[in-house]
Design a protein around this motif. Structure first.
Motif, short mmCIF file in Angstrom:
data_model
loop_
_atom_site.label_atom_id
_atom_site.label_comp_id
_atom_site.label_asym_id
_atom_site.label_seq_id
_atom_site.Cartn_x
_atom_site.Cartn_y
_atom_site.Cartn_z
N TYR A 1 -124.88 91.26 -109.06
CA TYR A 1 -124.38 90.37 -108.84
C TYR A 1 -125.41 89.20 -109.88
N GLU A 2 -126.07 89.61 -110.48
CA GLU A 2 -126.98 89.18 -111.38
C GLU A 2 -128.15 88.05 -110.38
N HIS A 3 -128.35 88.26 -109.16
CA HIS A 3 -129.47 87.92 -108.69
C HIS A 3 -130.87 87.91 -108.83
N ARG A 4 -131.75 86.33 -108.07
CA ARG A 4 -132.45 86.42 -108.92
C ARG A 4 -132.97 85.28 -107.56
N CYS A 5 -134.58 85.88 -107.10
CA CYS A 5 -134.77 85.25 -105.62
C CYS A 5 -136.25 84.36 -106.20
N ALA A 6 -136.09 83.78 -106.78
CA ALA A 6 -137.38 82.96 -106.93
C ALA A 6 -137.09 81.32 -106.64
N GLY A 7 -136.58 80.66 -105.62
CA GLY A 7 -136.72 79.53 -104.96
C GLY A 7 -135.83 78.60 -106.34
N THR A 8 -135.34 76.75 -105.03
CA THR A 8 -135.22 76.52 -105.52
C THR A 8 -135.99 74.83 -105.97
N LEU A 9 -135.88 74.19 -106.58
CA LEU A 9 -136.96 73.33 -107.11
C LEU A 9 -135.86 72.06 -107.53
N GLY B 1 -141.98 64.55 -109.31
CA GLY B 1 -142.54 65.57 -109.09
C GLY B 1 -140.86 66.10 -108.25
N GLY B 2 -141.35 67.33 -106.78
CA GLY B 2 -140.78 68.24 -106.63
C GLY B 2 -140.79 68.55 -105.51
N LEU B 3 -139.84 69.71 -104.70
CA LEU B 3 -139.47 69.94 -103.29
C LEU B 3 -139.00 71.67 -104.40
N SER C 1 -138.42 81.03 -122.44
CA SER C 1 -139.08 80.21 -122.97
C SER C 1 -139.09 78.64 -122.49
N ARG C 2 -137.61 78.44 -122.44
CA ARG C 2 -137.21 76.53 -122.13
C ARG C 2 -136.69 76.73 -121.55
N SER C 3 -136.00 77.70 -120.81
CA SER C 3 -134.80 77.97 -119.79
C SER C 3 -135.11 77.86 -118.56
N PRO C 4 -134.65 77.05 -117.44
CA PRO C 4 -135.21 77.48 -115.78
C PRO C 4 -135.36 78.92 -114.94
N ILE C 5 -136.60 79.13 -114.78
CA ILE C 5 -136.32 80.60 -113.93
C ILE C 5 -135.61 80.33 -112.94
N SER C 6 -135.34 79.92 -111.76
CA SER C 6 -134.06 79.83 -111.21
C SER C 6 -133.03 78.88 -111.28
N THR C 7 -133.51 77.97 -110.05
CA THR C 7 -132.64 76.76 -110.32
C THR C 7 -133.66 75.33 -109.99
#
Length: 424
Positions: free
Chosen positions: A130-138, A188-190, A290-296
């Motif tokens: 389902y086009e999943h990614r496991c790269a976390g949320t920022l 910053g970010g979490l 390169s200018r798009s998010p990796i995940s969320t």
């Protein structure tokens, strides 16, 4: 044993699938023409157990008043003419304190963490794609005050054993290099590295195919008019299809109709505090990897999530309290476009699909999953903005309850018991 699942969104389909795996004869009734045509159609795409956070948070009542006068506010409200809306908002504000927030966040994270584990197991067992990614949320902070305010969330993350990274601006850019060209300030970010993403609609469609292979029958265009009961037992579902009415009976029933659940349940005396909270999204092609998010990337200021799929970007968020209203407002599109331009500039927004959906939200935050005072009626509703995050866990949890088995997570605080002494 035969069970009727009311609702063909991601919650209902997950419930049907887990029941069918146990040999239960399942029928799914859905008003739309297919699965995932409602709120599951184009949500933000994030599977974020670590960000399972109640909207009822300390200071939210003051923020809500301030947002009423802002053009790009993440929250807006207009009286829908019902006393229920006022009652729901009073319950919401009554939960905007430290102790309620911590309690409700723990309940939400409990089922969300379990749900992510169920999803991962399901993926390993079935190979569902389902086009999943496991790269976390920022979670992106534009101001230092937001970084400081994140400490209360970090305390709960610590208590629940959820991994996290508190990042400065340089750390944010390392995690999401596409933000280097952002015009917005970044304080910053979490980062929650165990969170995932994926297309909820695609997942629901694929899982429905697997459910059919297990014998689940899907009946579309079925508008539920009311539940029928004799004493403490539901005896059938009265429905309308193509101008014709009928009654469908089974041994058990699971209510998973999202925002339409409340009215159907009122007919049998079950009053659930689930209100339709309207959200919006844009879906557009990836213009430059390169200018798009990796995940969320979740913009804390505007409460808007920007999520990467394989070849698309989903931008979703905002909340409107105005009843059942699916009107697409151009002002909300302007807000979504503004945020994505500030964080990931350069995309062609003219090709974006603009969508709105109604999230079924409880005033305190956790969903309502579990038994009722009817011996054969179970609820799987009220997931708010986290239906995709909680879907697999909620479905499996309700399956265990319905079959009389021990649940894999604690039941405390997940059923209607937290609202009424008269309802389990």
């Amino acid at each position: 044993m035969q069970v009727v699942v009311l609702g063909g969104g991601v919650i209902g389909v997950c419930t049907a699938y887990y029941l069918a795996r146990e040999g239960v004869d399942v029928i799914v009734l859905e008003a739309g023409p297919d699965v995932a045509t409602g709120t599951s159609y184009a949500n933000a795409g994030q599977i974020s157990p670590g960000y399972s956070t109640p909207w009822a948070a300390p200071g939210m009542s003051l923020k809500a008043l301030k947002w009423m006068f802002q053009k790009h506010a993440p929250l807006s409200a207009r009286w829908d003419g019902s006393l229920f809306q006022l009652r729901w908002m009073l319950q919401w504000f009554s939960n905007c304190n430290e102790s309620s927030y911590a309690r409700n966040k723990e309940r939400m994270m409990r089922i969300s963490e379990y749900s992510r584990d169920c999803l991962q197991q399901l993926r390993a067992e079935t190979g569902i794609s389902y086009e999943h990614r496991c790269a976390g949320t920022l979670q992106l902070f534009r101001e230092q005050a937001q970084v400081d305010a994140a400490q209360k969330d970090i305390r709960v993350l610590h208590e629940c054993g959820v991994p996290f990274e508190l990042l400065d601006r340089d750390g944010v850019i390392r995690a999401e290099p596409g933000l280097e060209g952002a015009s917005a300030l970044i304080a910053g970010g979490l980062r929650l590295p165990k969170d995932e993403t994926g297309d909820c609609r695609l997942f629901t469609q694929e899982l429905s195919r697997m459910a059919r292979a297990l014998g689940v029958r899907f009946q579309f265009g079925m508008r539920v008019e009311k539940l029928l009961n004799v004493g403490d037992k539901i005896t059938g579902v009265q429905y309308e299809k193509g101008g014709k009415r009928g009654v469908l009976s089974a041994d058990g029933y699971v209510m998973a109709m999202g925002v339409d659940s409340r009215q159907a349940l009122l007919d049998v005396g079950v009053d659930v505090p689930v209100y339709p909270v309207k959200g919006y999204s844009l879906t557009m092609p990836v213009f430059d990897p390169s200018r798009s998010p990796i995940s969320t990337v979740l913009d804390e200021t505007y409460k808007i999530a920007i999520t990467r799929f394989d070849r698309r970007i989903r931008v979703g968020g905002m909340a409107e309290l105005k009843g059942v209203d699916r009107t697409l407002l151009s002002q909300r599109r302007e807000t979504l476009e503004m945020v994505v331009k500030q964080l990931f500039p350069g995309g062609d927004l003219s090709k974006a699909e603009f969508w709105t959906g109604l999230r079924p939200m409880t005033p305190d935050g956790p969903p309502i999953v579990g038994e009722t005072f009817f011996q054969n009626l179970y609820l799987n509703i009220g997931h708010g903005t986290l239906g995709w995050t909680m879907a697999c866990g909620s479905g499996r949890y309700v399956k265990d309850l319905l079959l009389g088995r021990e649940t894999q997570i604690r039941q405390e605080g997940l059923s209607m018991r937290r609202y009424s002494r008269n309802v389990i």
